[in-house]
Design an enzyme around this catalytic site. Structure first.
Site, short mmCIF file in Angstrom:
data_model
loop_
_atom_site.label_atom_id
_atom_site.label_comp_id
_atom_site.label_asym_id
_atom_site.label_seq_id
_atom_site.Cartn_x
_atom_site.Cartn_y
_atom_site.Cartn_z
N ASP A 40 0.82 -1.22 0.00
CA ASP A 40 0.00 0.00 0.00
C ASP A 40 0.86 1.28 0.00
OD1 ASP A 40 -2.04 -1.81 0.29
OD2 ASP A 40 -2.94 -0.84 2.05
N HIS B 240 3.83 -2.38 3.02
CA HIS B 240 3.97 -1.06 2.40
C HIS B 240 5.28 -0.98 1.62
CE1 HIS B 240 1.09 -0.48 5.68
NE2 HIS B 240 0.57 0.46 4.93
NI NI Z 1 -2.47 3.12 3.40
#
Ligand code: NI
Length: 226
Positions: free
Chosen positions: A39, A183
């Site tokens: 993400d 991430h």
């Molecule tokens: Ni996020």
């Protein structure tokens, strides 16, 4: 040399289209699959991650922020070309349930548009920032043709910021048909990925996109998965 180079280029062009199809043939009904998702990117480490994934022949899913797509379009183009799945993670990462309908729609729409402009494809998946969502948010995403994708395991890599701890978290959370949240804007996540991919393969996992987990079923707009 020139003729040889040309022959190689032709051969490569002939062979290339076969590769994505081959990767898509992983049947998660028969083998143990796991989806790695990243993400908040693309960011400064995303190129390194893409090289690792390419070298290891792993397909992943990226939930991108529209404003980051605008900053690094070449990486997003590469992501799409290399067979990764791209989802919408809003333009600026707000907590959506606190916003008015029009604001939510705008966050999603601007991101759809920039991804479409860069890759030629419009995302069918959406992940709400912080996982904050409700029926209204899911419905508004559905209005733009997107299903909502959450996760089965979150590594908290943004908080850990440590390769060993991130590796341990992923190995602990890994399970068949799992969706792991990480991430690509966390450098330690990107750094540990070559080792982690080997670890997961040793445990029998095939690393696939979120859509590959669905075994050919298509998520309906507004639906939430998993
Ligand atoms: Ni996020």
């Amino acid at each position: 040399m020139y003729v040889r180079g040309l022959a190689m280029a032709l051969l490569t062009a002939m062979l290339l289209p076969a590769l994505p199809a081959q990767a898509a043939e992983v049947d998660c009904a028969k083998v143990k699959c796991l989806a790695l998702t990243f993400d908040d990117g693309p960011g400064p480490s995303t190129g390194t991650l893409l090289s690792t994934l390419k070298k290891s022949k792993v397909k992943a899913t990226f939930f991108l922020m529209g404003k980051h797509v605008e900053e690094r379009p070449a990486l997003v183009k590469r992501m799409a070309a290399e067979g990764h799945e791209i989802g919408n993670h809003t333009w600026s990462h707000p907590s959506l349930p606190t916003l008015f309908d029009e604001e939510i729609t705008q966050e999603l729409k601007a991101t759809q548009e920039v991804v479409e402009k860069v890759t030629g494809r419009t995302p069918a998946l959406f992940r709400p920032p912080y996982g904050n969502t409700d029926a209204r948010v899911a419905g508004l995403a559905g209005d733009q043709g997107m299903a909502q994708v959450l996760w089965t395991g979150t590594t908290l890599d943004w908080k850990l910021r440590d390769q060993k701890k991130i590796r341990a978290a992923v190995l602990r959370l890994a399970k068949r048909d799992g969706v792991i949240l990480m991430h690509d804007v966390v450098p330690q996540t990107v750094q540990v990925m070559p080792t982690l991919i080997k670890d997961l393969r040793k445990r029998g996992y095939h690393l696939v996109t979120v859509s590959a987990l669905l075994r050919g079923r298509k998520l309906a707009p507004g639906e939430t998965y998993p």
